[in-house]
Design a protein around this motif. Structure first.
Motif, PDB file in Angstrom:
ATOM      1  N   ASP A  77     -79.462 -79.999  15.513  1.00  0.00           N
ATOM      2  CA  ASP A  77     -79.185 -79.347  14.234  1.00  0.00           C
ATOM      3  C   ASP A  77     -78.295 -78.135  14.434  1.00  0.00           C
ATOM      4  OD1 ASP A  77     -80.716 -81.189  12.883  1.00  0.00           O
ATOM      5  OD2 ASP A  77     -82.458 -79.868  12.671  1.00  0.00           O
ATOM      6  N   MET A  78     -77.461 -77.894  13.447  1.00  0.00           N
ATOM      7  CA  MET A  78     -76.576 -76.742  13.477  1.00  0.00           C
ATOM      8  C   MET A  78     -77.380 -75.455  13.545  1.00  0.00           C
ATOM      9  SD  MET A  78     -73.768 -76.957  10.451  1.00  0.00           S
ATOM     10  CE  MET A  78     -73.274 -75.260  10.495  1.00  0.00           C
ATOM     11  N   GLY A  79     -76.846 -74.519  14.246  1.00  0.00           N
ATOM     12  CA  GLY A  79     -77.410 -73.181  14.298  1.00  0.00           C
ATOM     13  C   GLY A  79     -76.281 -72.186  14.188  1.00  0.00           C
ATOM     14  N   ARG A  80     -76.588 -70.959  14.436  1.00  0.00           N
ATOM     15  CA  ARG A  80     -75.554 -69.938  14.470  1.00  0.00           C
ATOM     16  C   ARG A  80     -75.793 -69.064  15.684  1.00  0.00           C
ATOM     17  NH1 ARG A  80     -77.266 -65.123  12.972  1.00  0.00           N
ATOM     18  NH2 ARG A  80     -75.170 -64.363  12.663  1.00  0.00           N
ATOM     19  N   ASP A  81     -74.821 -68.295  16.058  1.00  0.00           N
ATOM     20  CA  ASP A  81     -74.937 -67.380  17.188  1.00  0.00           C
ATOM     21  C   ASP A  81     -75.907 -66.276  16.799  1.00  0.00           C
ATOM     22  OD1 ASP A  81     -74.668 -65.482  19.165  1.00  0.00           O
ATOM     23  OD2 ASP A  81     -72.500 -65.249  18.938  1.00  0.00           O
ATOM     24  N   GLU A  82     -77.124 -66.348  17.301  1.00  0.00           N
ATOM     25  CA  GLU A  82     -78.161 -65.380  16.932  1.00  0.00           C
ATOM     26  C   GLU A  82     -77.888 -63.985  17.477  1.00  0.00           C
ATOM     27  OE1 GLU A  82     -80.469 -65.871  14.657  1.00  0.00           O
ATOM     28  OE2 GLU A  82     -79.735 -67.918  14.419  1.00  0.00           O
ATOM     29  N   ASN A  83     -76.948 -63.870  18.424  1.00  0.00           N
ATOM     30  CA  ASN A  83     -76.606 -62.556  18.971  1.00  0.00           C
ATOM     31  C   ASN A  83     -75.496 -61.864  18.194  1.00  0.00           C
ATOM     32  OD1 ASN A  83     -78.507 -62.717  21.066  1.00  0.00           O
ATOM     33  ND2 ASN A  83     -77.130 -63.996  22.247  1.00  0.00           N
ATOM     34  N   THR A  84     -74.989 -62.535  17.160  1.00  0.00           N
ATOM     35  CA  THR A  84     -73.929 -61.967  16.325  1.00  0.00           C
ATOM     36  C   THR A  84     -74.460 -61.852  14.902  1.00  0.00           C
ATOM     37  OG1 THR A  84     -72.242 -63.003  17.708  1.00  0.00           O
ATOM     38  CG2 THR A  84     -71.559 -62.303  15.506  1.00  0.00           C
ATOM     39  N   PRO A  85     -74.334 -60.665  14.282  1.00  0.00           N
ATOM     40  CA  PRO A  85     -74.823 -60.517  12.902  1.00  0.00           C
ATOM     41  C   PRO A  85     -74.138 -61.506  11.954  1.00  0.00           C
ATOM     42  CG  PRO A  85     -74.265 -58.374  13.849  1.00  0.00           C
ATOM     43  CD  PRO A  85     -73.778 -59.421  14.816  1.00  0.00           C
ATOM     44  N   ALA A  86     -74.874 -61.935  10.936  1.00  0.00           N
ATOM     45  CA  ALA A  86     -74.368 -62.952   9.985  1.00  0.00           C
ATOM     46  C   ALA A  86     -73.100 -62.506   9.277  1.00  0.00           C
ATOM     47  CB  ALA A  86     -75.453 -63.291   8.973  1.00  0.00           C
ATOM     48  N   TRP A  87     -72.863 -61.204   9.142  1.00  0.00           N
ATOM     49  CA  TRP A  87     -71.686 -60.719   8.412  1.00  0.00           C
ATOM     50  C   TRP A  87     -70.404 -60.789   9.234  1.00  0.00           C
ATOM     51  CZ3 TRP A  87     -69.290 -56.599  10.692  1.00  0.00           C
ATOM     52  CH2 TRP A  87     -70.057 -55.799  11.554  1.00  0.00           C
ATOM     53  N   VAL A  88     -70.509 -61.009  10.530  1.00  0.00           N
ATOM     54  CA  VAL A  88     -69.322 -60.960  11.396  1.00  0.00           C
ATOM     55  C   VAL A  88     -68.465 -62.220  11.271  1.00  0.00           C
ATOM     56  CG1 VAL A  88     -68.510 -60.838  13.789  1.00  0.00           C
ATOM     57  CG2 VAL A  88     -70.359 -59.334  13.012  1.00  0.00           C
ATOM     58  N   GLN A  89     -69.038 -63.367  11.552  1.00  0.00           N
ATOM     59  CA  GLN A  89     -68.257 -64.602  11.539  1.00  0.00           C
ATOM     60  C   GLN A  89     -68.188 -65.113  10.110  1.00  0.00           C
ATOM     61  OE1 GLN A  89     -70.418 -66.853  14.467  1.00  0.00           O
ATOM     62  NE2 GLN A  89     -69.179 -66.020  16.121  1.00  0.00           N
ATOM     63  N   HIS A  90     -66.959 -65.201   9.580  1.00  0.00           N
ATOM     64  CA  HIS A  90     -66.795 -65.630   8.196  1.00  0.00           C
ATOM     65  C   HIS A  90     -65.420 -66.231   7.973  1.00  0.00           C
ATOM     66  CE1 HIS A  90     -65.289 -61.459   8.306  1.00  0.00           C
ATOM     67  NE2 HIS A  90     -64.490 -61.802   7.302  1.00  0.00           N
ATOM     68  N   LEU A  91     -65.295 -66.930   6.864  1.00  0.00           N
ATOM     69  CA  LEU A  91     -64.032 -67.511   6.427  1.00  0.00           C
ATOM     70  C   LEU A  91     -63.541 -66.648   5.274  1.00  0.00           C
ATOM     71  CD1 LEU A  91     -65.431 -71.139   6.209  1.00  0.00           C
ATOM     72  CD2 LEU A  91     -63.906 -70.278   7.986  1.00  0.00           C
ATOM     73  N   ALA A  92     -62.376 -66.051   5.404  1.00  0.00           N
ATOM     74  CA  ALA A  92     -61.842 -65.180   4.358  1.00  0.00           C
ATOM     75  C   ALA A  92     -60.619 -65.826   3.720  1.00  0.00           C
ATOM     76  CB  ALA A  92     -61.483 -63.817   4.938  1.00  0.00           C
ATOM     77  N   PHE A  93     -60.658 -65.908   2.395  1.00  0.00           N
ATOM     78  CA  PHE A  93     -59.559 -66.500   1.631  1.00  0.00           C
ATOM     79  C   PHE A  93     -58.972 -65.453   0.704  1.00  0.00           C
ATOM     80  CE2 PHE A  93     -62.600 -69.883   2.524  1.00  0.00           C
ATOM     81  CZ  PHE A  93     -61.791 -70.793   3.188  1.00  0.00           C
ATOM     82  N   LYS A  94     -57.661 -65.498   0.551  1.00  0.00           N
ATOM     83  CA  LYS A  94     -56.947 -64.563  -0.310  1.00  0.00           C
ATOM     84  C   LYS A  94     -56.929 -65.067  -1.747  1.00  0.00           C
ATOM     85  CE  LYS A  94     -52.965 -62.103   0.667  1.00  0.00           C
ATOM     86  NZ  LYS A  94     -51.570 -61.997   1.107  1.00  0.00           N
ATOM     87  N   VAL A  95     -57.150 -64.151  -2.684  1.00  0.00           N
ATOM     88  CA  VAL A  95     -56.938 -64.430  -4.106  1.00  0.00           C
ATOM     89  C   VAL A  95     -55.832 -63.494  -4.582  1.00  0.00           C
ATOM     90  CG1 VAL A  95     -59.275 -65.313  -4.520  1.00  0.00           C
ATOM     91  CG2 VAL A  95     -58.798 -62.878  -4.854  1.00  0.00           C
ATOM     92  N   PRO A  96     -55.150 -63.825  -5.687  1.00  0.00           N
ATOM     93  CA  PRO A  96     -53.926 -63.098  -6.065  1.00  0.00           C
ATOM     94  C   PRO A  96     -54.106 -61.612  -6.386  1.00  0.00           C
ATOM     95  CG  PRO A  96     -54.166 -65.102  -7.390  1.00  0.00           C
ATOM     96  CD  PRO A  96     -55.392 -64.973  -6.563  1.00  0.00           C
TER      97      PRO A  96
END
Length: 188
Positions: A77-96
């Motif tokens: 099952d998918m997990g996340r890097d528990e040593n990195t806070p949830a706010w660090v790794q993210h996908l950022a998209f630009k809006v106008p």
């Protein structure tokens, strides 16, 4: 100075793991308006030859940018890097612009998704939420001036050098925080 031997033409795609390819395609289409463009499905990984069935889906993020996901049913099952806070790794998209950011916030919330923000970063404002896979998504609207972006480019090497020596936040761009504080105080 010689020209660099690697000739980049932008990001071809960025790929992440998903829990369910169909759910992910539908969510990104419904919530962010991304078009589903392409899929690859294999039983063996082309680069390694190992048996590991997967579905690889591709979504149009605008301006030639592509976001891709892998569903890997035979993996843990998918997990996340528990040593990195949830706010660090993210996908950022630009809006106008800021108006589009607020409209996007209203839309995402209407989908029953909890949204954080807008958060003022001095030269852009953002909202944050999570996709069904647990990936943090950011929508950002640039609001800075050409002069502000030029100043940030000027101090970037200084900030990096100071950070590398001290591991403490350099104060070269404190004015960014002051802009956000002033706007917050004006709104009362």
């Amino acid at each position: 100075m010689s020209e660099h031997p690697v000739k980049l033409g932008g990001i071809h795609h960025a790929a992440y793991r998903c829990k369910d390819a169909k759910e992910t395609v539908e969510w990104y289409g419904r919530v962010l308006g991304m078009g589903y463009t392409t899929a690859f499905a294999e039983d063996h990984v082309p680069s390694t030859g190992e048996y590991d069935p997967y579905m690889h889906v591709f979504l149009d993020a605008g301006n030639g940018n592509v976001l891709a996901f892998f569903e890997l049913p035979n993996q843990k099952d998918m997990g996340r890097d528990e040593n990195t806070p949830a706010w660090v790794q993210h996908l950022a998209f630009k809006v106008p612009d800021e108006e589009a950011l607020l409209a996007a916030k209203a839309h995402v919330e209407s989908e029953g998704i909890e949204v954080l923000g807008p958060t003022h970063h001095g030269i852009f404002k953002s909202i944050y939420f999570f996709d069904p896979n647990g990936h943090r998504v950011e929508l950002a609207a640039d609001i800075g001036t050409d002069e502000q972006y030029a100043e940030l480019a000027r101090v970037a090497p200084l900030m990096l050098e100071e950070w590398s020596q001290t591991k403490k936040a350099p104060r070269h761009a404190d004015w960014l925080h002051e802009i956000a504080r002033e706007e917050h105080a004006a709104k009362g």
